[in-house]
Scaffold this active site. Structure first.
Site, PDB file in Angstrom:
ATOM      1  N   HIS A 118       0.874  -1.167   0.000  1.00  0.00           N
ATOM      2  CA  HIS A 118       0.000   0.000   0.000  1.00  0.00           C
ATOM      3  C   HIS A 118       0.919   1.226   0.000  1.00  0.00           C
ATOM      4  O   HIS A 118       1.997   1.184   0.590  1.00  0.00           O
ATOM      5  CB  HIS A 118      -0.846  -0.046   1.279  1.00  0.00           C
ATOM      6  CG  HIS A 118      -1.946   0.977   1.357  1.00  0.00           C
ATOM      7  ND1 HIS A 118      -1.707   2.287   1.681  1.00  0.00           N
ATOM      8  CD2 HIS A 118      -3.272   0.869   1.173  1.00  0.00           C
ATOM      9  CE1 HIS A 118      -2.859   2.947   1.692  1.00  0.00           C
ATOM     10  NE2 HIS A 118      -3.824   2.114   1.378  1.00  0.00           N
ATOM     11  N   ASP A 195       3.239  -4.465   7.946  1.00  0.00           N
ATOM     12  CA  ASP A 195       1.974  -3.756   7.791  1.00  0.00           C
ATOM     13  C   ASP A 195       0.861  -4.781   8.011  1.00  0.00           C
ATOM     14  O   ASP A 195       0.619  -5.642   7.172  1.00  0.00           O
ATOM     15  CB  ASP A 195       1.918  -3.150   6.384  1.00  0.00           C
ATOM     16  CG  ASP A 195       0.571  -2.470   6.099  1.00  0.00           C
ATOM     17  OD1 ASP A 195      -0.375  -2.658   6.888  1.00  0.00           O
ATOM     18  OD2 ASP A 195       0.481  -1.778   5.072  1.00  0.00           O
ATOM     19  N   GLN A 198      -4.277  -5.576   6.983  1.00  0.00           N
ATOM     20  CA  GLN A 198      -5.204  -6.592   6.466  1.00  0.00           C
ATOM     21  C   GLN A 198      -5.076  -7.934   7.167  1.00  0.00           C
ATOM     22  O   GLN A 198      -5.779  -8.880   6.804  1.00  0.00           O
ATOM     23  CB  GLN A 198      -5.002  -6.783   4.946  1.00  0.00           C
ATOM     24  CG  GLN A 198      -5.250  -5.536   4.130  1.00  0.00           C
ATOM     25  CD  GLN A 198      -6.662  -4.982   4.294  1.00  0.00           C
ATOM     26  OE1 GLN A 198      -7.596  -5.693   4.675  1.00  0.00           O
ATOM     27  NE2 GLN A 198      -6.832  -3.708   4.017  1.00  0.00           N
ATOM     28  N   LYS A 221     -10.780  -0.977  10.179  1.00  0.00           N
ATOM     29  CA  LYS A 221     -10.838  -2.201   9.366  1.00  0.00           C
ATOM     30  C   LYS A 221     -11.189  -3.407  10.221  1.00  0.00           C
ATOM     31  O   LYS A 221     -11.259  -4.522   9.715  1.00  0.00           O
ATOM     32  CB  LYS A 221      -9.497  -2.421   8.674  1.00  0.00           C
ATOM     33  CG  LYS A 221      -9.093  -1.289   7.727  1.00  0.00           C
ATOM     34  CD  LYS A 221      -7.772  -1.597   7.067  1.00  0.00           C
ATOM     35  CE  LYS A 221      -7.110  -0.397   6.441  1.00  0.00           C
ATOM     36  NZ  LYS A 221      -7.797   0.108   5.265  1.00  0.00           N
ATOM     37  N   CYS A 362      -4.562   2.406  -3.975  1.00  0.00           N
ATOM     38  CA  CYS A 362      -3.318   2.924  -3.384  1.00  0.00           C
ATOM     39  C   CYS A 362      -2.194   1.903  -3.491  1.00  0.00           C
ATOM     40  O   CYS A 362      -1.430   1.697  -2.538  1.00  0.00           O
ATOM     41  CB  CYS A 362      -3.503   3.345  -1.923  1.00  0.00           C
ATOM     42  SG  CYS A 362      -4.780   4.563  -1.706  1.00  0.00           S
TER      43      CYS A 362
END
Ligand SMILES: Cc1ncc(COP(=O)(O)O)c(C=O)c1O
Lengths: 405, 124
Positions: A118, A195, A198, A221, A362
Site C-alpha cells: 500500500h 503492515d 489486512q 478495518k 493505493c
C-alpha cells in the site's frame, strides 16, 4: 459464523427501499456492531475527560478505560501493553515510525519494501531514502503478484537497515511468510516492519511468534471506529528510539535548556489521544473474541472468497488477480472485466446496492506489475454470507449484459 | 437500466469520436485522474483568431471520462479556445445529459482539465 450476525450491526438494519446492502469493502473500512457504538457513546455521555488531567472521578475512569484498551490490544496480538502506541491509523503509524528510524539510516544504506505495498508502506520509506541518501529497493513480484522468499533472501545485504512488508496484500489477499522474512531480517541485523492492516482484523497475529520489530494496523478495518490505529514496537526498540512528536503527555522533565522523555509508550503519544477511538477498538476486539475469534472469522471469509473466485472465474469476461491456490490467500478477491473500466463495474454494482472498491487501491506499483490501471475488489468479513457472493456474481453478469449486451 | 449508462453515453464510450493524436497540434495538454490513475491527453488545432478548428484525445478510462472526452471534442470544434477552457462541470453534465455524483465529477471534467492544462502551457 452465527447466521443472524448482521443484526448486531445497526447499519445493516437501517430501513431502505433498496435491496439489502451487500457490503464488500471491508478492506477499506468495516461496519461497527452496536457493542462498539455503545462503548463509545458511554465514554462521551458518562465519563468524557482527558487522560492527562484527571484526579477527579471521571478523569480517573477515562484513564482506566484508555489504559485497559491498550492492554486488550496488547493481548490480542501477543504483546505487552507498554509496546502498544495508539495512533490515528496504519498510515500514521508507518509515517511516525519512519521519523523514529530516520537516524538509523545513513548514506549508502538500504531499505527494502515489496512491489505489493500500500502507498502508506511505500512512500514513507522512499522519502526516507531520498532524504538520507540511502538505496530504496522494491522487491520484484512473481507473475501472480506473490513474493518469492528466494528473492527476499538474495536481496538482503550488510547495508540493509530496514525491511517493510505487508502481512496480507490488500489487493490480492496473498499472505506473505512474514515469520521467515522477519527471521532473515534478524539474521542480517535489519529492522523488520510488518503492515498488519489486512491481517490483524482477520487472522491470528502473535508478534512474538512472528518475530517482527514493528507491526501496524487500523481500527476501522476491524469493526472499530475511524481515526484510531496501533503501532506495536518491541520493547527494546522503543526504549532506544527517539520520539517523533513533542508536547504534552510525553515528557519526564522540561527545562529551558533540555527536556527528557517519559517511558514508552507515553513517549510516543504526544498530545490528547483519540480516547473514544481506543475504547471503541478494544470493544471491537472483545466482540471479535466473543463471536468466535479470528480463526473462525478467517475460515469463514476464506470460504466465501474461494466461492467468489470460483464463480467469477467461470465467467469468460472475468480476469482474476493473485495466487490460484486459496491456501495462502485471505478473504480478498480482485478482478477485472474485459472492456469495462473498474469504476463502471463498481457504479453498476452500486445501483444494485452492492458496495465494492474499484481503482488502484493505493497500490500503483502493483497495478504496474499487472499492467492494468485498476481492479474491482471484493473484501469479506465475518458478517458476509453466501447470499452476498451470489448477489455479487449476479451483479457482475448485469454489468456484462449492459456493456457487452 | 439506469441513467448513467444510457445508450448515449455507452455509444460514445464504445465508439469515441476524434480519438487519435492530432498531428502538429497547437495545443497538447494532459491530466491524470487522481482517483483512478486514468490519463488523458487532448490535442487541438487553433487558428490565428483563437478558434478551435480541430480537437482530439487519446487515453483510456471509464465510460464517463471517455464519453465526456468524445462529446467535448465535438462540442469544442468551431468555438473560441479561451471560452472552451472555461467549460464547467455543469456544462459537461449537460453534454452527457446526466448529473454526476461528487465521486465521478473528476471523470466528467477530466478532458476539460487536460485542455485547460494545455491552454495554460501552450497559449498563455
Ligand atoms: C495493507 C494496507 N496498509 C495500509 C493501509 C492504510 O490504512 P489507513 O488508511 O487506515 O491508515 C491500508 C488501508 O487501506 C491497507 O490495506
Amino acid at each position: 459464523m452465527r447466521p443472524d450476525i448482521k443484526t448486531d450491526f445497526p447499519l445493516f438494519q437501517a430501513q431502505s427501499d433498496q435491496k439489502p446492502l451487500v457490503f464488500l469493502d471491508n478492506a477499506a473500512a468495516s461496519q461497527m456492531p452496536k457493542h462498539v457504538l455503545d462503548a463509545i457513546t458511554e465514554y462521551y455521555t458518562s465519563y468524557k475527560a482527558n487522560v492527562h488531567s484527571g484526579i477527579y472521578t471521571i478523569g480517573r475512569r477515562a484513564v482506566e478505560a484508555y489504559e485497559n484498551s491498550r492492554a486488550v490490544v496488547a493481548r490480542f496480538i501477543g504483546a505487552q501493553a507498554s509496546e502498544i502506541i495508539f495512533t490515528s491509523g496504519t498510515t500514521a503509524s508507518l509515517n511516525m515510525l519512519m521519523r523514529m528510524l530516520e537516524d538509523t539510516v545513513n548514506e549508502g544504506d538500504e531499505v527494502i519494501v515489496s512491489g505489493m505495498e500500500h502507498h502508506s508502506n511505500f512512500i514513507p520509506w522512499q522519502e526516507l531514502c531520498k532524504k538520507r541518501g540511502a538505496r530504496f529497493t522494491v522487491l520484484p513480484l512473481l507473475p501472480d503478484g506473490t513474493l518469492s522468499l528466494d528473492i527476499v533472501r538474495s536481496t538482503f545485504s550488510d547495508k540493509t537497515k530496514i525491511i517493510a512488508i505487508t502481512h496480507v496484500s490488500h489487493v490480492t489477499g496473498t499472505v506473505n511468510d512474514v515469520k521467515e522474512i522477519c527471521r532473515i531480517a534478524r539474521e542480517k541485523g535489519a529492522y523488520s516492519i510488518i503492515d498488519g492492516a489486512q491481517s490483524a482484523p482477520h487472522m491470528r497475529v502473535d508478534v512474538r511468534e512472528m518475530g517482527c520489530d514493528f507491526f501496524a494496523f487500523s481500527g476501522q478495518k476491524m469493526l472499530g471506529p475511524t481515526g484510531i490505529g496501533v503501532l506495536f514496537g518491541k520493547k527494546e526498540c522503543l526504549e532506544k528510539l527517539e520520539p517523533s512528536g513533542f508536547g504534552g503527555g510525553m515528557i519526564r522533565t522540561v527545562k529551558s535548556d533540555i527536556s527528557t522523555w517519559a517511558d514508552a509508550p507515553a513517549k510516543f503519544e504526544a498530545g490528547t489521544p483519540h480516547i473514544a477511538g481506543a475504547i471503541g477498538l478494544a470493544e471491537a476486539i472483545r466482540y471479535i473474541e466473543n463471536v468466535g475469534g479470528v480463526d473462525e472469522i478467517h475460515a469463514h471469509e476464506c470460504m466465501l472468497a474461494a466461492q467468489a473466485r470460483e464463480m467469477l472465474g467461470s465467467i469468460s469476461e472475468v480476469t482474476l488477480y493473485g495466487p490460484k491456490d486459496s491456501i495462502h490467500t485471505a478473504g480478498i478477491v480482485s478482478f477485472t472485466l474485459n472492456g469495462v473500466h473498474p469504476h463502471d463495474v463498481a457504479e453498476v454494482l452500486a445501483r444494485e446496492n452492492i458496495a465494492v472498491r474499484a481503482g488502484h487501491h493505493c497500490a500503483l506499483p502493483l497495478m504496474a506489475h499487472f499492467g492494468i490501471p485498476g481492479t474491482v475488489r471484493a473484501s469479506f468479513y465475518l458478517y458476509n454470507t453466501k447470499e452476498d457472493v451470489r448477489r455479487l456474481v449476479e451483479g457482475v453478469q448485469q454489468v456484462i449484459s449492459l456493456f457487452h449486451g | 437500466m439506469d441513467d448513467l449508462y444510457k445508450e448515449h453515453i455507452l455509444n460514445h464510450y464504445r465508439n469515441p469520436r476524434n480519438k487519435y493524436a492530432l498531428v502538429g497540434a497547437d495545443l497538447v495538454g494532459n491530466e491524470t485522474n487522481t482517483l483512478c490513475g486514468d490519463e488523458i491527453t487532448m490535442y487541438a488545432h487553433i487558428d490565428a483568431g483563437g478558434i478551435i478548428t480541430a480537437m482530439s484525445f487519446v487515453g483510456e478510462g471509464c465510460a464517463i471520462s471517455q464519453a465526456a472526452a468524445s462529446l467535448f471534442t465535438d462540442f469544442a470544434k468551431g468555438k473560441r479556445a479561451d471560452e472552451i477552457r472555461n467549460v464547467t462541470q455543469q456544462d459537461m453534465e449537460q453534454l452527457l445529459g446526466i448529473p454526476v455524483s461528487i465521486i465521478r465529477a473528476r471523470c466528467a471534467v477530466l478532458a476539460v482539465q487536460a485542455f485547460r492544462n494545455g491552454f495554460n502551457k501552450n497559449l498563455c
